[in-house]
Write a protein that holds these residues in place. Structure first.
Motif, mmCIF file in Angstrom:
data_model
loop_
_atom_site.group_PDB
_atom_site.id
_atom_site.type_symbol
_atom_site.label_atom_id
_atom_site.label_comp_id
_atom_site.label_asym_id
_atom_site.label_seq_id
_atom_site.Cartn_x
_atom_site.Cartn_y
_atom_site.Cartn_z
ATOM 1 N N ARG A 68 0.852 -1.186 0.000
ATOM 2 C CA ARG A 68 0.000 0.000 0.000
ATOM 3 C C ARG A 68 0.890 1.239 0.000
ATOM 4 N NH1 ARG A 68 -5.064 1.044 3.893
ATOM 5 N NH2 ARG A 68 -5.283 -1.138 3.335
ATOM 6 N N ALA A 69 0.530 2.202 -0.824
ATOM 7 C CA ALA A 69 1.357 3.408 -0.912
ATOM 8 C C ALA A 69 1.284 4.214 0.377
ATOM 9 C CB ALA A 69 0.893 4.263 -2.089
ATOM 10 N N ASP A 70 2.437 4.651 0.852
ATOM 11 C CA ASP A 70 2.491 5.498 2.047
ATOM 12 C C ASP A 70 2.394 6.959 1.620
ATOM 13 O OD1 ASP A 70 2.786 3.277 3.660
ATOM 14 O OD2 ASP A 70 4.972 3.322 3.512
ATOM 15 N N ASN A 71 1.255 7.314 1.053
ATOM 16 C CA ASN A 71 1.091 8.675 0.549
ATOM 17 C C ASN A 71 0.670 9.631 1.656
ATOM 18 O OD1 ASN A 71 1.664 7.812 -2.040
ATOM 19 N ND2 ASN A 71 -0.478 7.512 -2.601
ATOM 20 N N GLN A 72 1.002 10.883 1.454
ATOM 21 C CA GLN A 72 0.519 11.914 2.362
ATOM 22 C C GLN A 72 -0.893 12.301 1.946
ATOM 23 O OE1 GLN A 72 3.674 14.475 1.295
ATOM 24 N NE2 GLN A 72 5.005 13.907 3.003
ATOM 25 N N LEU A 73 -1.672 12.731 2.918
ATOM 26 C CA LEU A 73 -3.079 13.022 2.667
ATOM 27 C C LEU A 73 -3.238 14.390 2.009
ATOM 28 C CD1 LEU A 73 -6.046 12.304 2.935
ATOM 29 C CD2 LEU A 73 -6.007 13.246 5.251
ATOM 30 N N ASP A 74 -3.912 14.385 0.874
ATOM 31 C CA ASP A 74 -4.187 15.607 0.125
ATOM 32 C C ASP A 74 -5.681 15.902 0.272
ATOM 33 O OD1 ASP A 74 -4.027 17.748 -1.577
ATOM 34 O OD2 ASP A 74 -4.018 16.546 -3.411
ATOM 35 N N THR A 75 -6.012 16.939 1.032
ATOM 36 C CA THR A 75 -7.403 17.281 1.316
ATOM 37 C C THR A 75 -7.785 18.579 0.622
ATOM 38 O OG1 THR A 75 -7.288 16.221 3.496
ATOM 39 C CG2 THR A 75 -9.101 17.763 3.122
ATOM 40 N N TRP A 76 -8.937 18.571 -0.041
ATOM 41 C CA TRP A 76 -9.492 19.789 -0.604
ATOM 42 C C TRP A 76 -10.926 19.937 -0.128
ATOM 43 C CZ3 TRP A 76 -8.210 24.144 -3.083
ATOM 44 C CH2 TRP A 76 -6.896 24.237 -3.570
ATOM 45 N N VAL A 77 -11.271 21.155 0.260
ATOM 46 C CA VAL A 77 -12.611 21.463 0.756
ATOM 47 C C VAL A 77 -13.276 22.444 -0.189
ATOM 48 C CG1 VAL A 77 -13.960 22.432 2.654
ATOM 49 C CG2 VAL A 77 -11.887 21.105 3.155
ATOM 50 N N LEU A 78 -14.488 22.112 -0.617
ATOM 51 C CA LEU A 78 -15.314 23.048 -1.380
ATOM 52 C C LEU A 78 -16.342 23.631 -0.407
ATOM 53 C CD1 LEU A 78 -16.296 24.413 -3.956
ATOM 54 C CD2 LEU A 78 -17.659 22.364 -4.449
ATOM 55 N N LEU A 79 -16.225 24.916 -0.118
ATOM 56 C CA LEU A 79 -17.049 25.584 0.879
ATOM 57 C C LEU A 79 -18.086 26.465 0.189
ATOM 58 C CD1 LEU A 79 -17.636 26.298 3.846
ATOM 59 C CD2 LEU A 79 -15.814 28.014 3.699
ATOM 60 N N ASP A 80 -19.341 26.117 0.350
ATOM 61 C CA ASP A 80 -20.446 26.865 -0.247
ATOM 62 C C ASP A 80 -20.737 28.097 0.614
ATOM 63 O OD1 ASP A 80 -22.753 27.812 -1.374
ATOM 64 O OD2 ASP A 80 -23.906 25.962 -1.156
ATOM 65 N N LEU A 81 -20.537 29.273 0.035
ATOM 66 C CA LEU A 81 -20.836 30.528 0.719
ATOM 67 C C LEU A 81 -21.873 31.320 -0.083
ATOM 68 C CD1 LEU A 81 -17.254 31.611 1.860
ATOM 69 C CD2 LEU A 81 -19.025 30.474 3.206
ATOM 70 N N SER A 82 -22.777 30.601 -0.734
ATOM 71 C CA SER A 82 -23.849 31.244 -1.480
ATOM 72 C C SER A 82 -24.810 31.913 -0.497
ATOM 73 C CB SER A 82 -24.587 30.214 -2.339
ATOM 74 O OG SER A 82 -25.118 29.178 -1.541
ATOM 75 N N ALA A 119 -11.582 25.821 -1.502
ATOM 76 C CA ALA A 119 -12.217 26.542 -2.598
ATOM 77 C C ALA A 119 -13.560 27.057 -2.093
ATOM 78 C CB ALA A 119 -12.421 25.620 -3.800
ATOM 79 N N THR A 120 -13.904 28.289 -2.447
ATOM 80 C CA THR A 120 -15.162 28.875 -1.994
ATOM 81 C C THR A 120 -16.073 29.147 -3.187
ATOM 82 O OG1 THR A 120 -14.218 31.109 -2.078
ATOM 83 C CG2 THR A 120 -14.115 29.929 0.037
ATOM 84 N N LEU A 121 -17.361 28.925 -2.958
ATOM 85 C CA LEU A 121 -18.395 29.188 -3.946
ATOM 86 C C LEU A 121 -19.280 30.305 -3.417
ATOM 87 C CD1 LEU A 121 -20.131 28.469 -6.463
ATOM 88 C CD2 LEU A 121 -21.295 26.776 -5.019
ATOM 89 N N SER A 122 -19.345 31.418 -4.126
ATOM 90 C CA SER A 122 -20.102 32.586 -3.679
ATOM 91 C C SER A 122 -20.564 33.372 -4.894
ATOM 92 C CB SER A 122 -19.230 33.462 -2.774
ATOM 93 O OG SER A 122 -18.248 34.135 -3.538
ATOM 94 N N PRO A 123 -21.329 34.457 -4.693
ATOM 95 C CA PRO A 123 -21.688 35.300 -5.842
ATOM 96 C C PRO A 123 -20.470 35.877 -6.571
ATOM 97 C CG PRO A 123 -23.160 35.759 -4.012
ATOM 98 C CD PRO A 123 -22.100 34.837 -3.490
ATOM 99 N N ASP A 124 -19.308 35.856 -5.921
ATOM 100 C CA ASP A 124 -18.072 36.283 -6.576
ATOM 101 C C ASP A 124 -17.557 35.243 -7.555
ATOM 102 O OD1 ASP A 124 -18.032 38.633 -5.124
ATOM 103 O OD2 ASP A 124 -16.902 37.747 -3.480
ATOM 104 N N LEU A 158 -24.003 24.801 -7.822
ATOM 105 C CA LEU A 158 -23.140 23.886 -7.078
ATOM 106 C C LEU A 158 -22.616 22.785 -7.990
ATOM 107 C CD1 LEU A 158 -21.958 22.949 -4.366
ATOM 108 C CD2 LEU A 158 -24.089 21.698 -3.948
ATOM 109 N N ALA A 159 -23.432 22.348 -8.941
ATOM 110 C CA ALA A 159 -22.999 21.296 -9.866
ATOM 111 C C ALA A 159 -21.764 21.729 -10.650
ATOM 112 C CB ALA A 159 -24.135 20.944 -10.823
ATOM 113 N N ASP A 160 -21.743 22.981 -11.109
ATOM 114 C CA ASP A 160 -20.585 23.482 -11.852
ATOM 115 C C ASP A 160 -19.352 23.551 -10.955
ATOM 116 O OD1 ASP A 160 -22.322 23.737 -13.941
ATOM 117 O OD2 ASP A 160 -22.397 25.938 -13.906
ATOM 118 N N ALA A 161 -19.571 23.943 -9.696
ATOM 119 C CA ALA A 161 -18.443 24.038 -8.764
ATOM 120 C C ALA A 161 -17.860 22.656 -8.477
ATOM 121 C CB ALA A 161 -18.896 24.706 -7.471
ATOM 122 N N PHE A 165 -14.226 21.341 -9.335
ATOM 123 C CA PHE A 165 -13.507 20.789 -8.193
ATOM 124 C C PHE A 165 -12.857 19.463 -8.573
ATOM 125 C CE2 PHE A 165 -13.912 19.172 -3.615
ATOM 126 C CZ PHE A 165 -12.901 19.983 -3.145
ATOM 127 N N ALA A 166 -13.607 18.624 -9.294
ATOM 128 C CA ALA A 166 -13.100 17.310 -9.686
ATOM 129 C C ALA A 166 -12.009 17.411 -10.750
ATOM 130 C CB ALA A 166 -14.254 16.442 -10.194
#
Length: 309
Positions: A68-82, A119-124, A158-161, A165-166
């Motif tokens: 099993r690969a001893d990889n470091q954890l890569d975390t990404w958060v998509l935060l909805d601020l609509s 990553a943030t999702l907002s009117p911006d 949100l679907a586009d975000a 994201f993917a």
């Protein structure tokens, strides 16, 4: 927003989080490492030091184990601020609670070599933060809230975000989508637009969908005449909340939407965690993590763990 939402996370809360830290992250992919993951027939080029002599002795073919690969954890958060996240009737707004969840994720995944990006999702639009050590990235979340333009308006779907994201960060890791999953058009039945891109995301990564809710979204209080405004569109409607029949219809519709969102999220292969401004979200997080530990043999394999809270 002027107050730092993390000021409410005092020493007692930090201690509760410390007790939830699950330890080192195991990679979900095969590769260079030290822990056996599977045993396969020997192929030219395989490392002879990894021959499994016990299985080889019981079969007619030589077998080797792959690590099993001893990889470091890569975390990404998509935060909805609509705009719909700028709602709260108990201790704060949903976006404040979402920021505290990000803070907790940063604390829980913080380890040497681990990184987290937000990553943030907002009117911006969709804004991508710089990946950093998990704890540092999470603590920048308060500044992210301050920087977001909280004016009324419509954020990108949100679907586009989720789709962006993917596509943006393809290295396998942990992906967390934090949202109320409220459709700006009021849709509350499957299929939701975000289901397909979320399914694609979960096919490659471990995905946790964190649904942020508020008690008033499930139950309308008896307070007489009120004016309700849609934060996404700005539309307003006068409502007589003392009408018992209306309150019952509201509760039934809210329950139907809640169940539909749950089915939609689970159907994508993501895990579902619900947090609420009127509940102890740390307790809900603890219960969720205990469930992940009970199914530890499936954690790390996208699409296999279906625990939900």
């Amino acid at each position: 927003m002027t107050d730092n939402p993390f000021r409410t996370l005092d020493l007692a809360v930090r201690r509760r989080l410390d007790s939830l830290v699950p330890g080192d992250h195991d990679s979900s992919r095969l590769g260079a490492g030290s822990e056996p993951e599977e045993v396969v027939r020997y192929q030219p080029g395989d490392d002879v030091r990894r021959i499994d002599w016990n299985i080889t002795a019981r079969s007619v073919d030589m077998h080797v184990w792959r690590p099993r690969a001893d990889n470091q954890l890569d975390t990404w958060v998509l935060l909805d601020l609509s705009p719909s996240m700028a709602f709260g009737t108990v201790t704060g707004e949903k976006r404040d609670l979402a920021a505290q969840v990000v803070w907790a994720i940063g604390e829980l995944t913080d380890a040497p070599g681990n990184r987290m990006g937000i990553a943030t999702l907002s009117p911006d639009g969709i804004n991508w933060g710089r990946p950093d050590r998990s704890r540092f990235a999470a603590h920048r979340c308060a500044r992210l809230l301050d920087a977001v333009d909280h004016r009324e308006g419509t954020a990108p779907p949100l679907a586009d975000a989720v789709d962006a994201f993917a596509r943006r960060y393809r290295r396998t890791g942990l992906r967390i989508v934090i949202s109320d999953f409220i459709d700006p058009d009021g849709r509350h039945e499957e299929p939701f637009d975000w289901q397909l891109p979320l399914r694609h995301l979960a096919a490659r990564h471990d995905v946790i969908a964190v649904e942020v809710t508020d008690p008033r979204e499930r139950e309308l209080p008896d307070v007489g005449s009120v004016v309700l405004a849609d934060p996404e569109s700005g539309r307003q409607r006068h409502v007589w909340t003392s009408d018992r029949g209306l309150r019952e219809k509201y509760a039934a519709a809210a329950m139907e939407r809640e169940q539909a969102i749950h089915r939609g999220l689970i159907g994508t292969g993501a895990e579902h965690l619900r947090v609420d401004t009127g509940r102890d979200w740390l307790r809900d997080l603890a219960a969720f993590l205990r469930g992940r530990r009970r199914t530890a043999h499936t954690v790390g394999h996208p699409g296999r763990n279906r625990h939900t809270r």
